[in-house]
Design a protein around this motif. Sequence first.
Motif, PDB file in Angstrom:
ATOM      1  N   LEU A  74       0.801  -1.225   0.000  1.00 58.23           N
ATOM      2  CA  LEU A  74       0.000   0.000   0.000  1.00 58.23           C
ATOM      3  C   LEU A  74       0.834   1.276   0.000  1.00 58.23           C
ATOM      4  O   LEU A  74       0.271   2.374  -0.049  1.00 58.23           O
ATOM      5  CB  LEU A  74      -0.948   0.010   1.204  1.00 58.23           C
ATOM      6  N   THR A  75       2.147   1.150   0.050  1.00 58.36           N
ATOM      7  CA  THR A  75       2.990   2.343   0.074  1.00 58.36           C
ATOM      8  C   THR A  75       2.730   3.213  -1.156  1.00 58.36           C
ATOM      9  O   THR A  75       2.764   2.731  -2.285  1.00 58.36           O
ATOM     10  CB  THR A  75       4.474   1.946   0.111  1.00 58.36           C
ATOM     11  N   GLY A  76       2.453   4.485  -0.932  1.00 60.06           N
ATOM     12  CA  GLY A  76       2.225   5.414  -2.026  1.00 60.06           C
ATOM     13  C   GLY A  76       0.769   5.636  -2.379  1.00 60.06           C
ATOM     14  O   GLY A  76       0.457   6.462  -3.241  1.00 60.06           O
ATOM     15  N   LYS A  77      -0.148   4.900  -1.741  1.00 57.93           N
ATOM     16  CA  LYS A  77      -1.593   5.067  -1.972  1.00 57.93           C
ATOM     17  C   LYS A  77      -1.952   4.969  -3.454  1.00 57.93           C
ATOM     18  O   LYS A  77      -2.693   5.793  -3.995  1.00 57.93           O
ATOM     19  CB  LYS A  77      -2.076   6.409  -1.406  1.00 57.93           C
ATOM     20  N   ASN A  78      -1.441   3.945  -4.123  1.00 58.26           N
ATOM     21  CA  ASN A  78      -1.705   3.755  -5.545  1.00 58.26           C
ATOM     22  C   ASN A  78      -3.164   3.367  -5.770  1.00 58.26           C
ATOM     23  O   ASN A  78      -3.686   2.455  -5.123  1.00 58.26           O
ATOM     24  CB  ASN A  78      -0.769   2.665  -6.079  1.00 58.26           C
ATOM     25  N   THR A  79      -3.833   4.046  -6.702  1.00 60.80           N
ATOM     26  CA  THR A  79      -5.269   3.814  -6.912  1.00 60.80           C
ATOM     27  C   THR A  79      -5.554   2.420  -7.466  1.00 60.80           C
ATOM     28  O   THR A  79      -6.555   1.793  -7.099  1.00 60.80           O
ATOM     29  CB  THR A  79      -5.845   4.873  -7.866  1.00 60.80           C
ATOM     30  N   ASN A  80      -4.702   1.920  -8.357  1.00 63.60           N
ATOM     31  CA  ASN A  80      -4.900   0.566  -8.884  1.00 63.60           C
ATOM     32  C   ASN A  80      -4.794  -0.473  -7.774  1.00 63.60           C
ATOM     33  O   ASN A  80      -5.538  -1.461  -7.750  1.00 63.60           O
ATOM     34  CB  ASN A  80      -3.874   0.257  -9.976  1.00 63.60           C
ATOM     35  N   VAL A  81      -3.858  -0.250  -6.853  1.00 65.92           N
ATOM     36  CA  VAL A  81      -3.686  -1.176  -5.731  1.00 65.92           C
ATOM     37  C   VAL A  81      -4.955  -1.220  -4.885  1.00 65.92           C
ATOM     38  O   VAL A  81      -5.448  -2.296  -4.531  1.00 65.92           O
ATOM     39  CB  VAL A  81      -2.470  -0.768  -4.874  1.00 65.92           C
ATOM     40  N   PHE A  82      -5.514  -0.052  -4.563  1.00 68.10           N
ATOM     41  CA  PHE A  82      -6.727  -0.017  -3.745  1.00 68.10           C
ATOM     42  C   PHE A  82      -7.904  -0.689  -4.460  1.00 68.10           C
ATOM     43  O   PHE A  82      -8.712  -1.380  -3.836  1.00 68.10           O
ATOM     44  CB  PHE A  82      -7.087   1.424  -3.383  1.00 68.10           C
ATOM     45  N   TYR A  83      -7.995  -0.484  -5.769  1.00 67.63           N
ATOM     46  CA  TYR A  83      -9.075  -1.114  -6.543  1.00 67.63           C
ATOM     47  C   TYR A  83      -8.982  -2.639  -6.451  1.00 67.63           C
ATOM     48  O   TYR A  83      -9.981  -3.329  -6.214  1.00 67.63           O
ATOM     49  CB  TYR A  83      -8.972  -0.663  -8.002  1.00 67.63           C
ATOM     50  N   GLU A  84      -7.767  -3.169  -6.602  1.00 67.93           N
ATOM     51  CA  GLU A  84      -7.588  -4.619  -6.574  1.00 67.93           C
ATOM     52  C   GLU A  84      -7.777  -5.191  -5.172  1.00 67.93           C
ATOM     53  O   GLU A  84      -8.262  -6.314  -5.011  1.00 67.93           O
ATOM     54  CB  GLU A  84      -6.207  -4.968  -7.134  1.00 67.93           C
ATOM     55  N   VAL A  85      -7.409  -4.426  -4.146  1.00 63.39           N
ATOM     56  CA  VAL A  85      -7.667  -4.868  -2.770  1.00 63.39           C
ATOM     57  C   VAL A  85      -9.172  -4.979  -2.538  1.00 63.39           C
ATOM     58  O   VAL A  85      -9.656  -5.923  -1.904  1.00 63.39           O
ATOM     59  CB  VAL A  85      -7.025  -3.900  -1.754  1.00 63.39           C
ATOM     60  N   GLY A  86      -9.940  -4.021  -3.081  1.00 62.07           N
ATOM     61  CA  GLY A  86     -11.393  -4.084  -2.957  1.00 62.07           C
ATOM     62  C   GLY A  86     -11.967  -5.319  -3.630  1.00 62.07           C
ATOM     63  O   GLY A  86     -12.861  -5.983  -3.081  1.00 62.07           O
ATOM     64  N   LEU A  87     -11.443  -5.660  -4.816  1.00 61.81           N
ATOM     65  CA  LEU A  87     -11.893  -6.875  -5.494  1.00 61.81           C
ATOM     66  C   LEU A  87     -11.571  -8.115  -4.661  1.00 61.81           C
ATOM     67  O   LEU A  87     -12.395  -9.031  -4.541  1.00 61.81           O
ATOM     68  CB  LEU A  87     -11.223  -6.991  -6.868  1.00 61.81           C
ATOM     69  N   ALA A  88     -10.373  -8.137  -4.092  1.00 64.69           N
ATOM     70  CA  ALA A  88      -9.967  -9.288  -3.277  1.00 64.69           C
ATOM     71  C   ALA A  88     -10.879  -9.449  -2.068  1.00 64.69           C
ATOM     72  O   ALA A  88     -11.279 -10.565  -1.711  1.00 64.69           O
ATOM     73  CB  ALA A  88      -8.514  -9.128  -2.835  1.00 64.69           C
ATOM     74  N   HIS A  89     -11.236  -8.343  -1.430  1.00 64.15           N
ATOM     75  CA  HIS A  89     -12.122  -8.418  -0.266  1.00 64.15           C
ATOM     76  C   HIS A  89     -13.518  -8.881  -0.656  1.00 64.15           C
ATOM     77  O   HIS A  89     -14.181  -9.595   0.103  1.00 64.15           O
ATOM     78  CB  HIS A  89     -12.180  -7.055   0.428  1.00 64.15           C
ATOM     79  N   SER A  90     -13.977  -8.485  -1.847  1.00 67.32           N
ATOM     80  CA  SER A  90     -15.304  -8.928  -2.281  1.00 67.32           C
ATOM     81  C   SER A  90     -15.339 -10.436  -2.492  1.00 67.32           C
ATOM     82  O   SER A  90     -16.392 -11.066  -2.380  1.00 67.32           O
ATOM     83  CB  SER A  90     -15.708  -8.207  -3.569  1.00 67.32           C
ATOM     84  N   LEU A  91     -14.177 -11.015  -2.785  1.00 63.28           N
ATOM     85  CA  LEU A  91     -14.073 -12.466  -2.962  1.00 63.28           C
ATOM     86  C   LEU A  91     -13.805 -13.194  -1.648  1.00 63.28           C
ATOM     87  O   LEU A  91     -13.714 -14.420  -1.625  1.00 63.28           O
ATOM     88  CB  LEU A  91     -12.942 -12.783  -3.947  1.00 63.28           C
ATOM     89  N   GLY A  92     -13.663 -12.434  -0.581  1.00 71.16           N
ATOM     90  CA  GLY A  92     -13.372 -13.052   0.703  1.00 71.16           C
ATOM     91  C   GLY A  92     -11.953 -13.559   0.816  1.00 71.16           C
ATOM     92  O   GLY A  92     -11.656 -14.433   1.640  1.00 71.16           O
ATOM     93  N   LYS A  93     -11.046 -13.032  -0.007  1.00 68.54           N
ATOM     94  CA  LYS A  93      -9.663 -13.500   0.010  1.00 68.54           C
ATOM     95  C   LYS A  93      -8.910 -12.942   1.219  1.00 68.54           C
ATOM     96  O   LYS A  93      -9.091 -11.772   1.587  1.00 68.54           O
ATOM     97  CB  LYS A  93      -8.933 -13.065  -1.266  1.00 68.54           C
TER      98      LYS A  93
END
Length: 302
Positions: A74-93
């Motif tokens: 998460l270093t740098g608050k990259n927007t693509n990183v946050f988007y993919e983290v949201g997808l991962a959480h929606s999958l319960g990963k």
Amino acid sequence: MPKVEIELGTLTNTCFIIMPFNPTFQSEYESIIRPAVEAVKLTPIRADEIYSRPRVTADIWKGLRSARIVIAELTGKNTNVFYEVGLAHSLGKPVIIITRNQDDVPFDLKALRYVYYDIDDPFWGENLKKALIRMLENVLKEKEYGTVFKGITVSGKIQYEKRKSPKKTKAEKPYYHLTGIWQGEMKVRQQTYNCNLHLVQTDGKLSGTMTISWTDEEELSVVQEAMVGEIMEDSLSLRGVSYSYLQQGASPGYNPDVFMLKVASDGNEISGPCDDTKGRKGTVKFWKRALKRNKAEHRKPI
């Protein structure tokens, strides 16, 4: 409220790595994250590598859907990183978050497991790798996945592939993490010098200081030498750029050193020929000092 059902199916033995597309993090991935993932017999897949392909979102979704674990830088608050983290959480990963700046972790995610590492600490690489291995091993013991969002159900019989140790190909280049303190000795002609090398690796570049001590005519001399160098596959070069006496003793002067060193297969020993600006040749060998420090991961324990 309509419900969304996601079929996971077979989970592959992969760990999806979410990190910024930035050369700054290349060394971190090669020397820390990838070895940690492979140590628990998973195959790392980098999300930022997918951005060069067509149908990016579909490939990311496929990679996240089949991965057993996700690591997010998460270093740098990259927007693509946050988007993919949201997808991962929606999958319960299960998502392991790492950051070198705790302010880059949003408030909503601070309650989750994450590892903070301080790059000013000479042991940060070793500590981060150990923390990741420990967290990955604990997550792999978990058998159930569940989404954190209401209205989304993760279903289907989850089947696990048998984990196998990754096979290295002949074409694969070794990558070593050389940051740390190295102890050793240098032999030039009939003189033996005790050396203490504090090395810092930044991508393929090296910098640091070396303290050299020796006795001449029963008097102790101590020199501190600034070093720079670079890594070349399984070898490295180091050269002195300046020095100062901490104790001069009977020494009439000192000449900056030049090393061409080979790295041992385990990455814990470097050795090879040495030279100085006066052309005096010898040999030098260093051993990586055993680490005694180990930063614990922050927040929620696993």
